[in-house]
Write an enzyme that holds these catalytic residues in place. Structure first.
Site, PDB file in Angstrom:
ATOM      1  N   GLU A  92      37.490  43.329  33.905  1.00  0.00           N
ATOM      2  CA  GLU A  92      36.331  42.872  34.648  1.00  0.00           C
ATOM      3  C   GLU A  92      35.132  43.781  34.422  1.00  0.00           C
ATOM      4  O   GLU A  92      35.269  44.997  34.378  1.00  0.00           O
ATOM      5  CB  GLU A  92      36.650  42.867  36.138  1.00  0.00           C
ATOM      6  CG  GLU A  92      37.697  41.846  36.477  1.00  0.00           C
ATOM      7  CD  GLU A  92      38.082  41.882  37.940  1.00  0.00           C
ATOM      8  OE1 GLU A  92      37.312  42.431  38.753  1.00  0.00           O
ATOM      9  OE2 GLU A  92      39.152  41.354  38.256  1.00  0.00           O
ATOM     10  N   CYS A 105      28.830  47.699  36.047  1.00  0.00           N
ATOM     11  CA  CYS A 105      30.045  48.406  36.450  1.00  0.00           C
ATOM     12  C   CYS A 105      31.118  48.121  35.401  1.00  0.00           C
ATOM     13  O   CYS A 105      31.482  46.964  35.185  1.00  0.00           O
ATOM     14  CB  CYS A 105      30.474  47.904  37.824  1.00  0.00           C
ATOM     15  SG  CYS A 105      31.996  48.652  38.411  1.00  0.00           S
ATOM     16  N   CYS A 112      45.430  49.384  36.623  1.00  0.00           N
ATOM     17  CA  CYS A 112      45.366  50.790  37.048  1.00  0.00           C
ATOM     18  C   CYS A 112      46.729  51.177  37.610  1.00  0.00           C
ATOM     19  O   CYS A 112      47.398  50.339  38.220  1.00  0.00           O
ATOM     20  CB  CYS A 112      44.295  50.928  38.141  1.00  0.00           C
ATOM     21  SG  CYS A 112      44.011  52.639  38.664  1.00  0.00           S
ATOM     22  N   CYS A 119      43.233  48.696  47.001  1.00  0.00           N
ATOM     23  CA  CYS A 119      42.568  48.261  45.774  1.00  0.00           C
ATOM     24  C   CYS A 119      43.336  47.168  45.037  1.00  0.00           C
ATOM     25  O   CYS A 119      44.561  47.262  44.868  1.00  0.00           O
ATOM     26  CB  CYS A 119      42.365  49.468  44.859  1.00  0.00           C
ATOM     27  SG  CYS A 119      41.446  49.071  43.370  1.00  0.00           S
ATOM     28  N   GLY A 163      40.579  50.915  36.783  1.00  0.00           N
ATOM     29  CA  GLY A 163      41.092  52.058  36.034  1.00  0.00           C
ATOM     30  C   GLY A 163      40.615  53.379  36.582  1.00  0.00           C
ATOM     31  O   GLY A 163      39.651  53.447  37.349  1.00  0.00           O
ATOM     32  N   GLU A 164      41.313  54.435  36.180  1.00  0.00           N
ATOM     33  CA  GLU A 164      40.912  55.781  36.569  1.00  0.00           C
ATOM     34  C   GLU A 164      40.319  56.449  35.322  1.00  0.00           C
ATOM     35  O   GLU A 164      41.042  56.809  34.397  1.00  0.00           O
ATOM     36  CB  GLU A 164      42.136  56.558  37.089  1.00  0.00           C
ATOM     37  CG  GLU A 164      41.897  58.032  37.315  1.00  0.00           C
ATOM     38  CD  GLU A 164      40.589  58.365  38.045  1.00  0.00           C
ATOM     39  OE1 GLU A 164      40.350  57.869  39.142  1.00  0.00           O
ATOM     40  OE2 GLU A 164      39.778  59.124  37.462  1.00  0.00           O
ATOM     41  N   SER A 195      33.103  57.478  38.760  1.00  0.00           N
ATOM     42  CA  SER A 195      33.846  57.581  40.010  1.00  0.00           C
ATOM     43  C   SER A 195      35.304  57.907  39.724  1.00  0.00           C
ATOM     44  O   SER A 195      35.930  57.288  38.859  1.00  0.00           O
ATOM     45  CB  SER A 195      33.735  56.249  40.755  1.00  0.00           C
ATOM     46  OG  SER A 195      34.493  56.279  41.938  1.00  0.00           O
ATOM     47  N   SER A 218      36.279  59.313  45.150  1.00  0.00           N
ATOM     48  CA  SER A 218      36.845  58.389  46.125  1.00  0.00           C
ATOM     49  C   SER A 218      37.648  59.192  47.137  1.00  0.00           C
ATOM     50  O   SER A 218      38.735  59.668  46.825  1.00  0.00           O
ATOM     51  CB  SER A 218      37.749  57.372  45.410  1.00  0.00           C
ATOM     52  OG  SER A 218      36.963  56.538  44.604  1.00  0.00           O
ATOM     53  N   LEU A 219      37.092  59.358  48.305  1.00  0.00           N
ATOM     54  CA  LEU A 219      37.722  60.210  49.318  1.00  0.00           C
ATOM     55  C   LEU A 219      38.560  59.357  50.269  1.00  0.00           C
ATOM     56  O   LEU A 219      39.769  59.529  50.366  1.00  0.00           O
ATOM     57  CB  LEU A 219      36.635  60.983  50.076  1.00  0.00           C
ATOM     58  CG  LEU A 219      37.109  62.164  50.898  1.00  0.00           C
ATOM     59  CD1 LEU A 219      37.648  63.266  50.009  1.00  0.00           C
ATOM     60  CD2 LEU A 219      35.966  62.710  51.762  1.00  0.00           C
ATOM     61  N   HIS A 220      37.896  58.479  50.991  1.00  0.00           N
ATOM     62  CA  HIS A 220      38.540  57.445  51.812  1.00  0.00           C
ATOM     63  C   HIS A 220      39.339  57.931  53.015  1.00  0.00           C
ATOM     64  O   HIS A 220      39.784  57.110  53.826  1.00  0.00           O
ATOM     65  CB  HIS A 220      39.393  56.508  50.954  1.00  0.00           C
ATOM     66  CG  HIS A 220      38.662  55.919  49.786  1.00  0.00           C
ATOM     67  ND1 HIS A 220      37.347  55.529  49.859  1.00  0.00           N
ATOM     68  CD2 HIS A 220      39.043  55.679  48.500  1.00  0.00           C
ATOM     69  CE1 HIS A 220      36.954  55.066  48.686  1.00  0.00           C
ATOM     70  NE2 HIS A 220      37.964  55.155  47.845  1.00  0.00           N
ATOM     71  N   ASN A 294      36.232  45.582  51.185  1.00  0.00           N
ATOM     72  CA  ASN A 294      36.303  44.191  50.752  1.00  0.00           C
ATOM     73  C   ASN A 294      37.758  43.794  50.922  1.00  0.00           C
ATOM     74  O   ASN A 294      38.607  44.271  50.180  1.00  0.00           O
ATOM     75  CB  ASN A 294      35.992  44.087  49.250  1.00  0.00           C
ATOM     76  CG  ASN A 294      34.544  43.780  48.988  1.00  0.00           C
ATOM     77  OD1 ASN A 294      33.915  43.003  49.696  1.00  0.00           O
ATOM     78  ND2 ASN A 294      34.010  44.394  47.954  1.00  0.00           N
TER      79      ASN A 294
HETATM   80  N1  SAH Z   1      39.619  55.044  39.875  1.00  0.00           N
HETATM   81  C1  SAH Z   1      38.264  55.368  40.179  1.00  0.00           C
HETATM   82  C2  SAH Z   1      37.278  54.260  39.835  1.00  0.00           C
HETATM   83  C3  SAH Z   1      37.681  52.865  40.211  1.00  0.00           C
HETATM   84  S1  SAH Z   1      37.770  52.456  41.940  1.00  0.00           S
HETATM   85  C4  SAH Z   1      38.136  55.771  41.626  1.00  0.00           C
HETATM   86  O1  SAH Z   1      39.129  55.748  42.329  1.00  0.00           O
HETATM   87  O2  SAH Z   1      37.064  56.167  42.040  1.00  0.00           O
HETATM   88  C5  SAH Z   1      36.113  52.708  42.412  1.00  0.00           C
HETATM   89  C6  SAH Z   1      35.811  52.379  43.815  1.00  0.00           C
HETATM   90  O3  SAH Z   1      36.076  51.005  44.063  1.00  0.00           O
HETATM   91  C7  SAH Z   1      36.591  53.059  44.924  1.00  0.00           C
HETATM   92  O4  SAH Z   1      36.182  54.307  45.309  1.00  0.00           O
HETATM   93  C8  SAH Z   1      36.187  52.169  46.038  1.00  0.00           C
HETATM   94  O5  SAH Z   1      34.942  52.650  46.442  1.00  0.00           O
HETATM   95  C9  SAH Z   1      36.022  50.833  45.430  1.00  0.00           C
HETATM   96  N2  SAH Z   1      37.026  49.895  45.928  1.00  0.00           N
HETATM   97  C10 SAH Z   1      38.272  49.627  45.473  1.00  0.00           C
HETATM   98  N3  SAH Z   1      38.869  48.703  46.215  1.00  0.00           N
HETATM   99  C11 SAH Z   1      37.976  48.346  47.160  1.00  0.00           C
HETATM  100  C12 SAH Z   1      37.990  47.431  48.232  1.00  0.00           C
HETATM  101  N4  SAH Z   1      39.044  46.667  48.495  1.00  0.00           N
HETATM  102  N5  SAH Z   1      36.886  47.356  49.008  1.00  0.00           N
HETATM  103  C13 SAH Z   1      35.796  48.135  48.761  1.00  0.00           C
HETATM  104  N6  SAH Z   1      35.724  48.993  47.762  1.00  0.00           N
HETATM  105  C14 SAH Z   1      36.800  49.110  46.976  1.00  0.00           C
END
Ligand code: SAH
Length: 355
Positions: A92, A105, A112, A119, A163-164, A195, A218-220, A294
């Site tokens: 994508e 993006c 991944c 995710c 992906g990472e 990211s 990505s902290l979360h 999302n």
């Molecule tokens: N692997 C890397 C880059 C891909 S994910 C990383 O982890 O940063 C990048 C970003 O996608 C995540 O930090 C998050 O901000 C977003 N993301 C993934 N799933 C999501 C979801 N369901 N809702 C909102 N943002 C999401």
């Protein structure tokens, strides 16, 4: 077999063309044709001698991803593409028409294997790493489209698709260098954001690359326990080490690091977490990007109420953190990572079992 040249640097192409005994500027013409003028076959490269075009056509190939699906958001700002490479692997790519320009993006892996709970990209695991050429092909696909259909171009880039990126480190670095080349897009490193889920050793490597790109982490979650629950990689690279590596990145590059924090109802959006987050990050050259989740079909995680989101944002700000709330773009077209690809994977497996 023809050699793939999309993704080559000018210097690499010069060596490939050496056996043809052509002047050096021919290689520059070819890269400009393929990266800037949309050429995918040699016969369209009209300033090359005809015999040379024929010879190159036999020896080399220029890849062109096939668009398997396209979704446009109802407001017209966001377009999402499912792009397939030669082996059928599809990823994508998202175009976001922002007030400050066109942002793309890109995905760095097909799928991944980080396993993050929120995710969609990780639901089917990882198929494979993408090459630098395949990452660039996503950007050039959109750039060609903008140039021909909207008289625009790609202005900024976020490496935040599936992906990472830091698990595919060398290819990503090659890709960044290519973007910056004047014969590709001449993109400023400051217009690029990468990211990561926090691959600590690679974050230190990146700080030493001397590329002033922006880093997002990505902290979360604000503590070790909750973060490990949401992001399995946190068991390997603990929160404290990730934050230390991000601090090092900010100090080495002088660039503010952004922490992404997805807000998930009743899970990480309470006062206790807000307090912990402030304690963790206060005093750092950083900002926090709050992202209301999302909701993903395969996951049971919900978005907090608007009031709760606003409360969380206000709390962080009042306690001295720089905060942004992500503008929601493309929710109606499943713009969260991996959702469109999953839909296609599901459809193709359903097709296979029905067949
Ligand atoms: N692997 C890397 C880059 C891909 S994910 C990383 O982890 O940063 C990048 C970003 O996608 C995540 O930090 C998050 O901000 C977003 N993301 C993934 N799933 C999501 C979801 N369901 N809702 C909102 N943002 C999401």
């Amino acid at each position: 077999m023809q050699k793939e040249i999309f993704g080559c640097t000018l210097e690499e192409l010069q060596s490939l063309l050496a056996p043809y005994k052509v002047p050096k500027f021919r290689a520059r013409q070819v890269v400009e044709w393929m990266y800037q003028k949309g050429a995918r076959t040699f016969d369209t490269m009209t300033n090359l001698p005809k015999t040379l075009r024929g010879e190159l056509d036999v020896a080399f190939h220029i890849q062109q991803p096939a668009c398997r699906d396209r979704l446009d958001s109802s407001d017209g700002h966001t377009s999402k593409f499912l792009l397939a490479f030669a082996d059928g692997t599809a990823v994508e790519t998202v175009l976001m028409r922002q007030p400050y320009g066109n942002s793309v993006c890109v995905s760095t892996q097909a799928g991944c294997n980080m396993g993050c709970a929120f995710c969609a990209s990780t639901v089917h695991g990882m198929a494979r790493d993408l090459t630098a050429g395949e990452m660039l092909a996503q950007v050039i696909y959109i750039n060609d489209l903008l140039r021909t259909a909207e008289q625009g171009k790609v202005d900024t880039l976020v490496i935040m698709g599936s992906g990472e990126p830091l698990m595919n480190y060398d290819a990503v670095i090659t890709f960044l260098h290519l973007l910056h080349e004047p014969y590709v897009l001449g993109m400023g490193y400051r217009n690029i954001t990468l990211s990561t889920s926090g691959i600590v050793p690679a974050m230190y490597l990146l700080a030493d690359e001397g590329l002033p790109i922006s880093l997002s982490v990505s902290l979360h979650a604000p503590n070790q326990e909750l973060r490990s629950e949401l992001m399995p990689i946190n068991r390997k690279y603990p929160l404290a080490d990730v934050v230390a590596a991000a601090k090092h990145y900010a100090e080495t590059t002088g660039r503010r690091v952004t922490y992404e924090y997805i807000l998930i109802d009743q899970l990480n959006d309470g006062e206790a977490q807000a307090r912990e987050l402030v304690k963790l990050l206060r005093g750092q050259l950083c900002s926090v990007n709050l992202i209301p989740i999302n909701p993903v079909r395969e996951r049971q995680l919900l978005r907090p109420s608007r009031a709760r989101i606003e409360w969380f944002e206000r709390y962080l700000r009042q306690h001295g953190l720089q905060v942004t709330l992500r503008r929601e773009m493309g929710t109606d077209i499943q713009a969260a990572c991996g959702q469109l690809r999953n839909q296609h994977l599901q459809e193709s497996t359903q097709g296979a079992t029905e067949a």
